[in-house]
Design a protein around this motif. Structure first.
Motif, PDB file in Angstrom:
ATOM      1  N   ASN A 128      13.655  -4.663  -4.459  1.00 34.34           N
ATOM      2  CA  ASN A 128      12.216  -4.909  -4.429  1.00 34.34           C
ATOM      3  C   ASN A 128      11.497  -3.615  -4.788  1.00 34.34           C
ATOM      4  OD1 ASN A 128       9.500  -4.913  -3.178  1.00 34.34           O
ATOM      5  ND2 ASN A 128      10.092  -6.954  -2.505  1.00 34.34           N
ATOM      6  N   HIS A 129      10.595  -3.704  -5.749  1.00 27.29           N
ATOM      7  CA  HIS A 129       9.873  -2.528  -6.236  1.00 27.29           C
ATOM      8  C   HIS A 129       9.143  -1.788  -5.100  1.00 27.29           C
ATOM      9  CE1 HIS A 129       7.745  -0.225  -9.340  1.00 27.29           C
ATOM     10  NE2 HIS A 129       6.673  -0.342  -8.573  1.00 27.29           N
ATOM     11  N   LEU A 130       8.579  -2.562  -4.176  1.00 24.02           N
ATOM     12  CA  LEU A 130       7.817  -1.954  -3.079  1.00 24.02           C
ATOM     13  C   LEU A 130       8.724  -1.207  -2.122  1.00 24.02           C
ATOM     14  CD1 LEU A 130       5.433  -4.946  -2.424  1.00 24.02           C
ATOM     15  CD2 LEU A 130       4.984  -2.857  -3.729  1.00 24.02           C
ATOM     16  N   GLY A 177      11.366   0.242  -3.070  1.00 21.55           N
ATOM     17  CA  GLY A 177      11.642   1.480  -3.808  1.00 21.55           C
ATOM     18  C   GLY A 177      10.591   2.538  -3.513  1.00 21.55           C
ATOM     19  N   HIS A 178       9.307   2.159  -3.650  1.00 17.37           N
ATOM     20  CA  HIS A 178       8.224   3.107  -3.341  1.00 17.37           C
ATOM     21  C   HIS A 178       8.309   3.556  -1.881  1.00 17.37           C
ATOM     22  CE1 HIS A 178       5.746   3.354  -6.910  1.00 17.37           C
ATOM     23  NE2 HIS A 178       5.664   2.046  -7.032  1.00 17.37           N
ATOM     24  N   MET A 179       8.439   2.575  -0.978  1.00 19.48           N
ATOM     25  CA  MET A 179       8.391   2.848   0.463  1.00 19.48           C
ATOM     26  C   MET A 179       9.438   3.847   0.932  1.00 19.48           C
ATOM     27  SD  MET A 179       7.918  -0.896   2.037  1.00 19.48           S
ATOM     28  CE  MET A 179       8.599  -0.576   3.626  1.00 19.48           C
ATOM     29  N   VAL A 183       0.502   3.535  -1.918  1.00 19.98           N
ATOM     30  CA  VAL A 183      -0.749   3.486  -2.693  1.00 19.98           C
ATOM     31  C   VAL A 183      -0.436   3.676  -4.167  1.00 19.98           C
ATOM     32  CG1 VAL A 183      -2.668   4.015  -1.156  1.00 19.98           C
ATOM     33  CG2 VAL A 183      -1.088   5.837  -1.767  1.00 19.98           C
ATOM     34  N   SER A 184      -0.485   2.561  -4.912  1.00 22.56           N
ATOM     35  CA  SER A 184      -0.129   2.650  -6.330  1.00 22.56           C
ATOM     36  C   SER A 184      -1.175   1.920  -7.165  1.00 22.56           C
ATOM     37  CB  SER A 184       1.249   2.035  -6.546  1.00 22.56           C
ATOM     38  OG  SER A 184       1.178   0.641  -6.423  1.00 22.56           O
ATOM     39  N   GLY A 185      -0.850   1.749  -8.453  1.00 27.36           N
ATOM     40  CA  GLY A 185      -1.766   1.051  -9.330  1.00 27.36           C
ATOM     41  C   GLY A 185      -1.844  -0.432  -9.006  1.00 27.36           C
ATOM     42  N   THR A 196       5.012   7.999  -9.302  1.00 29.30           N
ATOM     43  CA  THR A 196       4.735   6.889 -10.211  1.00 29.30           C
ATOM     44  C   THR A 196       6.061   6.182 -10.488  1.00 29.30           C
ATOM     45  OG1 THR A 196       4.852   8.475 -12.001  1.00 29.30           O
ATOM     46  CG2 THR A 196       2.661   7.829 -11.313  1.00 29.30           C
ATOM     47  N   ASP A 197       5.972   5.030 -11.147  1.00 30.38           N
ATOM     48  CA  ASP A 197       7.157   4.191 -11.296  1.00 30.38           C
ATOM     49  C   ASP A 197       8.325   4.925 -11.954  1.00 30.38           C
ATOM     50  OD1 ASP A 197       5.822   2.226 -10.059  1.00 30.38           O
ATOM     51  OD2 ASP A 197       5.407   1.040 -11.847  1.00 30.38           O
ATOM     52  N   ASN A 198       9.494   4.750 -11.374  1.00 25.58           N
ATOM     53  CA  ASN A 198      10.711   5.425 -11.850  1.00 25.58           C
ATOM     54  C   ASN A 198      11.914   4.630 -11.378  1.00 25.58           C
ATOM     55  OD1 ASN A 198      11.985   6.851  -9.244  1.00 25.58           O
ATOM     56  ND2 ASN A 198       9.767   6.828  -9.044  1.00 25.58           N
TER      57      ASN A 198
HETATM   58 ZN    ZN Z   1       5.038   0.960  -8.608  1.00 30.29          ZN
END
Ligand code: ZN
Ligand code: KG4
Length: 341
Positions: A109-111, A113-115, A133-135, A294-296
């Motif tokens: 899950n992308h979120l 990943g960020h978290m 907090v992203s785009g 940012t996304d990676n």
């Molecule tokens: Zn993202």
């Protein structure tokens, strides 16, 4: 050794991670310049570019890592949330590689990943409050450990980064606008204009940035001098930051550990104000490493390694794409379902 692919939006990214923190290869091909022409991401264009770039990026990342495809133990990809046509490219590629090599496919899950990115390299995720907090997202979670997520609040309209981008567009600044506003705001007076702090006192942990954006639009429609640009940027930015800081600090007061991730976590004013507020409250803040904001694909690889190595949590999901913002869809409900607002 895990190879991860991220294609949920306008970045094509591939990473190879050994264990929790051994970065073997890390590539990002940004399409930002292409989408800048349109003032935002065009899904169909993103998808076609992912398809064109991805095979080269996988090969390059393997070369950089100095490993052969047969040495990869797991293949992971972001399965959602994101743009359907864009997600499909990365997921199909990773599943194809996994199948071809006889290795498991790990759905990430992308979120998530960020978290988890503020803890990159660590094998344990401590209990904490997470601000993403992203785009595309503005979320507050209570995290018990890996795979234990309780959604506390989210934006009911625009994401924080989206507000930055939209206001930047109104001001005639290039896309993505967050970086430009941050830069201009440094020379501005944040007290010059009073823009609304929506939902500051709403008594919950939800956010709203659409009213702020509209308020800036009305203000700009009356006309403004170019030399006021830094003051407008600083005043707008302060309004976003004030609400993020107030809610995040309030949520983290009990646990005393706050992790911040996503593109907007690079914002200098947010770093200053949240840093100061947390110090005053005795809250430790963990920021995502700059390269992972940012996304990676490294953050996707890191979450993928956790998933692959956590006993009882190594469910791979159904391998389908999940474009919608419904965290409950992911991996058999391990991620708490988001309330429908
Ligand atoms: Zn993202
Ligand atoms: O995490 P990310 O790649 O987006 C999504 O996954 O959705 O973050 C991109 C967002 C954009 O909206 C961009 O304007 C914003 O992060 N951003 C910033 C800054 N750097 C990037 N916003 C405010 N200040 C910055 N320094």
């Amino acid at each position: 050794m895990l190879l991860a692919i991220e294609t949920s939006c306008d970045e094509t990214a591939v990473a190879i991670l050994e264990g929790y923190g051994g970065v073997r290869g890390h590539r990002i091909a940004s399409q930002a310049e292409i989408h800048a022409r349109y003032g935002g991401v065009v899904p169909e264009v993103a998808s076609r570019n992912h398809l064109a770039i991805l095979p080269h990026l996988v090969r390059e990342t393997l070369r950089e890592a100095g490993v052969g495809m047969e040495e990869i133990d797991y293949f992971a990809a972001t399965t959602g949330p994101g743009l359907a046509a864009a997600l499909l490219v990365g997921v199909s590629a990773a599943k194809g590689l996994a199948m071809g090599c006889g290795r498991p496919f790990v759905a990430v899950n992308h979120l998530e990943g960020h978290m988890l990115s503020p803890f990159f390299g660590e094998s344990e995720i401590p209990p904490h409050i997470s601000l993403v907090v992203s785009g595309g997202h503005t979320l507050l979670f209570r995290v018990g450990g890996f795979g234990e997520y309780e959604l506390l609040g989210r934006t009911i309209d625009d994401a924080a980064g989206e507000a930055f981008d939209k206001v930047a567009k109104m001001l005639g600044l290039p896309y993505p606008g967050g970086v430009e506003i941050d830069r201009l705001a440094r020379e501005g007076d944040a007290t010059k204009y009073a823009f609304p702090r929506s939902m500051l006192k709403s008594g919950d942990w939800n956010f709203s940035f659409s009213g702020l954006k509209t308020s800036v639009r009305y203000f700009l429609e009356k006309g403004f001098e170019t030399e006021e640009l830094p003051n407008i940027c600083a005043s707008f930015q302060e309004a976003v930051v004030d609400v993020l800081v107030a809610k995040a600090v309030d949520a983290a007061r009990a646990i005393r550990l706050l992790a911040v991730s996503g593109g907007v976590s690079s914002n200098r004013r947010l770093q200053e104000k949240l840093g100061e507020a947390c110090e005053k409250e005795g809250i430790t803040v963990r920021w995502a490493p700059a390269a992972l904001r940012t996304d990676n694909a490294l953050m996707i690889a890191y979450a993928g390694v956790h998933r692959a190595l956590s006993p009882g949590r190594e469910r791979w999901g159904d391998g389908d794409i999940h474009p919608n913002f419904d965290l409950g869809e992911f991996s058999g409900g391990e991620v708490e379902k988001a309330p429908v607002l």
